[in-house]
Design a protein around this motif. Sequence first.
Motif, PDB file in Angstrom:
ATOM      1  N   GLY A 267       0.814  -1.216   0.000  1.00 28.35           N
ATOM      2  CA  GLY A 267       0.000   0.000   0.000  1.00 28.35           C
ATOM      3  C   GLY A 267       0.842   1.258   0.000  1.00 28.35           C
ATOM      4  O   GLY A 267       0.397   2.318  -0.428  1.00 28.35           O
ATOM      5  N   VAL A 268       2.071   1.169   0.479  1.00 33.04           N
ATOM      6  CA  VAL A 268       2.968   2.328   0.462  1.00 33.04           C
ATOM      7  C   VAL A 268       3.754   2.365  -0.842  1.00 33.04           C
ATOM      8  O   VAL A 268       3.924   3.413  -1.453  1.00 33.04           O
ATOM      9  N   ALA A 269       4.224   1.207  -1.293  1.00 28.27           N
ATOM     10  CA  ALA A 269       5.087   1.162  -2.473  1.00 28.27           C
ATOM     11  C   ALA A 269       4.311   1.348  -3.775  1.00 28.27           C
ATOM     12  O   ALA A 269       4.831   1.959  -4.712  1.00 28.27           O
ATOM     13  N   ALA A 270       3.090   0.832  -3.855  1.00 28.60           N
ATOM     14  CA  ALA A 270       2.338   0.889  -5.116  1.00 28.60           C
ATOM     15  C   ALA A 270       2.078   2.326  -5.584  1.00 28.60           C
ATOM     16  O   ALA A 270       2.328   2.628  -6.761  1.00 28.60           O
ATOM     17  N   PRO A 271       1.606   3.242  -4.742  1.00 24.31           N
ATOM     18  CA  PRO A 271       1.399   4.610  -5.235  1.00 24.31           C
ATOM     19  C   PRO A 271       2.696   5.296  -5.671  1.00 24.31           C
ATOM     20  O   PRO A 271       2.702   6.079  -6.625  1.00 24.31           O
ATOM     21  N   ILE A 272       3.780   4.959  -5.005  1.00 27.61           N
ATOM     22  CA  ILE A 272       5.064   5.559  -5.403  1.00 27.61           C
ATOM     23  C   ILE A 272       5.461   5.061  -6.778  1.00 27.61           C
ATOM     24  O   ILE A 272       5.877   5.843  -7.645  1.00 27.61           O
ATOM     25  N   LEU A 273       5.333   3.754  -7.021  1.00 27.78           N
ATOM     26  CA  LEU A 273       5.687   3.197  -8.324  1.00 27.78           C
ATOM     27  C   LEU A 273       4.761   3.721  -9.422  1.00 27.78           C
ATOM     28  O   LEU A 273       5.221   4.052 -10.524  1.00 27.78           O
ATOM     29  N   VAL A 274       3.473   3.805  -9.137  1.00 27.44           N
ATOM     30  CA  VAL A 274       2.529   4.333 -10.127  1.00 27.44           C
ATOM     31  C   VAL A 274       2.864   5.792 -10.445  1.00 27.44           C
ATOM     32  O   VAL A 274       2.838   6.211 -11.611  1.00 27.44           O
ATOM     33  N   GLY A 275       3.194   6.566  -9.430  1.00 34.66           N
ATOM     34  CA  GLY A 275       3.575   7.959  -9.659  1.00 34.66           C
ATOM     35  C   GLY A 275       4.818   8.081 -10.518  1.00 34.66           C
ATOM     36  O   GLY A 275       4.884   8.922 -11.422  1.00 34.66           O
ATOM     37  N   MET A 276       5.794   7.225 -10.267  1.00 36.86           N
ATOM     38  CA  MET A 276       7.024   7.250 -11.071  1.00 36.86           C
ATOM     39  C   MET A 276       6.727   6.883 -12.525  1.00 36.86           C
ATOM     40  O   MET A 276       7.256   7.504 -13.455  1.00 36.86           O
ATOM     41  N   LEU A 277       5.876   5.867 -12.731  1.00 39.68           N
ATOM     42  CA  LEU A 277       5.520   5.473 -14.096  1.00 39.68           C
ATOM     43  C   LEU A 277       4.754   6.588 -14.808  1.00 39.68           C
ATOM     44  O   LEU A 277       4.992   6.856 -15.999  1.00 39.68           O
ATOM     45  N   LEU A 278       3.830   7.226 -14.109  1.00 43.52           N
ATOM     46  CA  LEU A 278       3.075   8.318 -14.719  1.00 43.52           C
ATOM     47  C   LEU A 278       3.974   9.497 -15.098  1.00 43.52           C
ATOM     48  O   LEU A 278       3.839  10.069 -16.181  1.00 43.52           O
TER      49      LEU A 278
ATOM     50  N   SER B 245       7.179   9.359 -15.727  1.00 40.36           N
ATOM     51  CA  SER B 245       8.027   8.922 -16.837  1.00 40.36           C
ATOM     52  C   SER B 245       7.253   8.958 -18.150  1.00 40.36           C
ATOM     53  O   SER B 245       7.772   9.414 -19.185  1.00 40.36           O
ATOM     54  N   GLY B 246       5.998   8.483 -18.135  1.00 34.33           N
ATOM     55  CA  GLY B 246       5.177   8.520 -19.339  1.00 34.33           C
ATOM     56  C   GLY B 246       4.888   9.939 -19.797  1.00 34.33           C
ATOM     57  O   GLY B 246       4.911  10.230 -20.996  1.00 34.33           O
ATOM     58  N   LEU B 247       4.627  10.831 -18.861  1.00 36.37           N
ATOM     59  CA  LEU B 247       4.379  12.228 -19.197  1.00 36.37           C
ATOM     60  C   LEU B 247       5.614  12.862 -19.826  1.00 36.37           C
ATOM     61  O   LEU B 247       5.517  13.600 -20.821  1.00 36.37           O
ATOM     62  N   TYR B 248       6.791  12.548 -19.284  1.00 37.92           N
ATOM     63  CA  TYR B 248       8.035  13.084 -19.845  1.00 37.92           C
ATOM     64  C   TYR B 248       8.230  12.577 -21.274  1.00 37.92           C
ATOM     65  O   TYR B 248       8.569  13.356 -22.171  1.00 37.92           O
TER      66      TYR B 248
END
Length: 137
Positions: A76-87, A89-92
């Motif tokens: 529950g702590v790691a998943a939002p961080i990973l999703v945020g990093m992927l988002l 990266s995709g935006l960049y």
Amino acid sequence: MNHKQINFAFKVRHALNENLDHLPAPTADRLAAARKAAMARKKKDAPTRVLARQGVLAGDAGSFFGDRLSWLTRLGVAAPILVGMLLLSGLYQYEQQHRINDTADIDAAVLSDELPPSAYLDNGFSAYLAQQQQQDQ
């Protein structure tokens, strides 16, 4: 005790410590007796109690594999961080591709035009284009 009382107590203590050598013996004896009486009436220090729950994030490292719910907590702590990093990266990547496409469109327009590229560098030509845009409006 509030802040003013503590401040006053420190000032009195400092003044007494400065003149300690100049105090008469009966006064020093009375102060020692008053200190002894104050210490006798002082409340005992109560132990500090802390409530600790077992499922906290900074918990025991030994219970990492032991508790089934600890995996869910960590996920529950790691998943939002990973999703945020992927988002991010995709935006960049999207913005980079958008910038490359815009630059390619400008290059294609310049190369397909009948004017030579040196004409775009001429200051007089820039003024002529600005004048033409004003007349079109």
